[in-house]
Design a protein around this motif. Sequence first.
Motif, PDB file in Angstrom:
ATOM      1  N   TRP A 260       0.829  -1.203   0.000  1.00 45.18           N
ATOM      2  CA  TRP A 260       0.000   0.000   0.000  1.00 45.18           C
ATOM      3  C   TRP A 260       0.864   1.254   0.000  1.00 45.18           C
ATOM      4  N   LEU A 261       0.389   2.266  -0.677  1.00 46.14           N
ATOM      5  CA  LEU A 261       1.057   3.551  -0.814  1.00 46.14           C
ATOM      6  C   LEU A 261       1.236   4.220   0.549  1.00 46.14           C
ATOM      7  N   THR A 262       2.386   4.856   0.745  1.00 48.81           N
ATOM      8  CA  THR A 262       2.626   5.684   1.934  1.00 48.81           C
ATOM      9  C   THR A 262       2.924   7.105   1.455  1.00 48.81           C
ATOM     10  N   PRO A 263       2.724   8.103   2.299  1.00 47.02           N
ATOM     11  CA  PRO A 263       3.105   9.467   1.896  1.00 47.02           C
ATOM     12  C   PRO A 263       4.590   9.544   1.516  1.00 47.02           C
ATOM     13  N   ALA A 264       5.431   8.794   2.219  1.00 41.84           N
ATOM     14  CA  ALA A 264       6.868   8.814   1.919  1.00 41.84           C
ATOM     15  C   ALA A 264       7.148   8.288   0.505  1.00 41.84           C
ATOM     16  N   ASP A 265       6.296   7.374  -0.002  1.00 41.26           N
ATOM     17  CA  ASP A 265       6.468   6.873  -1.370  1.00 41.26           C
ATOM     18  C   ASP A 265       6.390   8.003  -2.385  1.00 41.26           C
TER      19      ASP A 265
ATOM     20  N   VAL B  67      -3.390   9.663   0.055  1.00 39.47           N
ATOM     21  CA  VAL B  67      -4.027   8.974   1.168  1.00 39.47           C
ATOM     22  C   VAL B  67      -4.800   7.775   0.613  1.00 39.47           C
ATOM     23  N   ILE B  68      -4.565   6.620   1.197  1.00 33.24           N
ATOM     24  CA  ILE B  68      -5.192   5.407   0.687  1.00 33.24           C
ATOM     25  C   ILE B  68      -6.623   5.264   1.185  1.00 33.24           C
ATOM     26  N   SER B  69      -7.393   4.471   0.448  1.00 32.07           N
ATOM     27  CA  SER B  69      -8.777   4.201   0.839  1.00 32.07           C
ATOM     28  C   SER B  69      -9.148   2.783   0.433  1.00 32.07           C
ATOM     29  N   CYS B  70     -10.185   2.266   1.089  1.00 34.96           N
ATOM     30  CA  CYS B  70     -10.612   0.901   0.816  1.00 34.96           C
ATOM     31  C   CYS B  70     -12.100   0.776   1.124  1.00 34.96           C
ATOM     32  N   VAL B  71     -12.802   0.043   0.264  1.00 37.41           N
ATOM     33  CA  VAL B  71     -14.196  -0.307   0.530  1.00 37.41           C
ATOM     34  C   VAL B  71     -14.308  -1.819   0.353  1.00 37.41           C
ATOM     35  N   HIS B  72     -14.529  -2.519   1.471  1.00 45.14           N
ATOM     36  CA  HIS B  72     -14.817  -3.945   1.424  1.00 45.14           C
ATOM     37  C   HIS B  72     -16.324  -4.098   1.210  1.00 45.14           C
TER      38      HIS B  72
ATOM     39  N   THR C 179     -10.478   5.205   5.230  1.00 42.62           N
ATOM     40  CA  THR C 179      -9.517   6.155   4.688  1.00 42.62           C
ATOM     41  C   THR C 179      -8.301   6.231   5.600  1.00 42.62           C
ATOM     42  N   GLY C 180      -7.130   6.211   4.996  1.00 47.54           N
ATOM     43  CA  GLY C 180      -5.874   6.310   5.739  1.00 47.54           C
ATOM     44  C   GLY C 180      -5.283   4.938   6.031  1.00 47.54           C
ATOM     45  N   ARG C 181      -3.953   4.897   6.154  1.00 47.56           N
ATOM     46  CA  ARG C 181      -3.253   3.628   6.366  1.00 47.56           C
ATOM     47  C   ARG C 181      -3.734   2.903   7.621  1.00 47.56           C
ATOM     48  N   GLY C 182      -3.952   3.625   8.696  1.00 50.52           N
ATOM     49  CA  GLY C 182      -4.375   2.979   9.936  1.00 50.52           C
ATOM     50  C   GLY C 182      -5.667   2.199   9.772  1.00 50.52           C
ATOM     51  N   GLU C 183      -6.706   2.880   9.259  1.00 49.81           N
ATOM     52  CA  GLU C 183      -8.008   2.234   9.082  1.00 49.81           C
ATOM     53  C   GLU C 183      -7.949   1.096   8.074  1.00 49.81           C
TER      54      GLU C 183
ATOM     55  N   LYS D 239       2.203   0.740  -6.294  1.00 53.68           N
ATOM     56  CA  LYS D 239       1.603   0.458  -4.990  1.00 53.68           C
ATOM     57  C   LYS D 239       0.119   0.815  -5.012  1.00 53.68           C
ATOM     58  N   LEU D 240      -0.632   0.088  -4.188  1.00 50.07           N
ATOM     59  CA  LEU D 240      -2.074   0.318  -4.100  1.00 50.07           C
ATOM     60  C   LEU D 240      -2.389   1.672  -3.492  1.00 50.07           C
ATOM     61  N   TRP D 241      -3.300   2.362  -4.119  1.00 44.54           N
ATOM     62  CA  TRP D 241      -3.780   3.643  -3.640  1.00 44.54           C
ATOM     63  C   TRP D 241      -5.209   3.470  -3.116  1.00 44.54           C
TER      64      TRP D 241
END
Length: 167
Positions: A34-39, A54-59, A66-70, A144-146
């Motif tokens: 997964w994409l990071t801001p540092a990437d 900022v990454i996002s995901c919908v299962h 939204t965000g790496r943590g979530e 990387k996944l966004w």
Amino acid sequence: MTAPHTDVEQVELANTAFYETLERGDFDELSALWLTPADLGVDDEYHDPADSGVISCVHPGWPVLTGRGEVLRSYALIMANTEYIQFFLTDVHVSVTGDTALVTCTENILSGGPSPDDSDELGPLVGQLVVATNVFRRTPEGWKLWSHHASPVLAENDEDDSEDTPT
């Protein structure tokens, strides 16, 4: 071989790696996909989310994460509660424009959890049909996944509706 063709192949490999990593349940490797801001060369402490990838995901059936943590927490939960998962991808289409790539596919998912009787056996396997869109960004380390967005496909009705319609 032309550069765009090479990009398409690299994105296909990144997409395949995502699903294979999920099948193995390798959380560390999944996190690295997964994409990071540092990437993108953005400061992790302060940045405009619109510029930082900022990454996002919908299962299926979940709200937008939204965000790496979530996003990564969601995968940790899925991995912790799924004994077995296998993806058979069909209808895979890749489109690359500049440093962004879009992959659409159908996920034919076979999964199972722990046995209901608390034995070491695998519970019943369940099949699910899901359509997915995966968005990738090019980074110095590769694609990387966004964003990942998956939605269930409702079962088609094989019966002819016209038979039930009065004439």
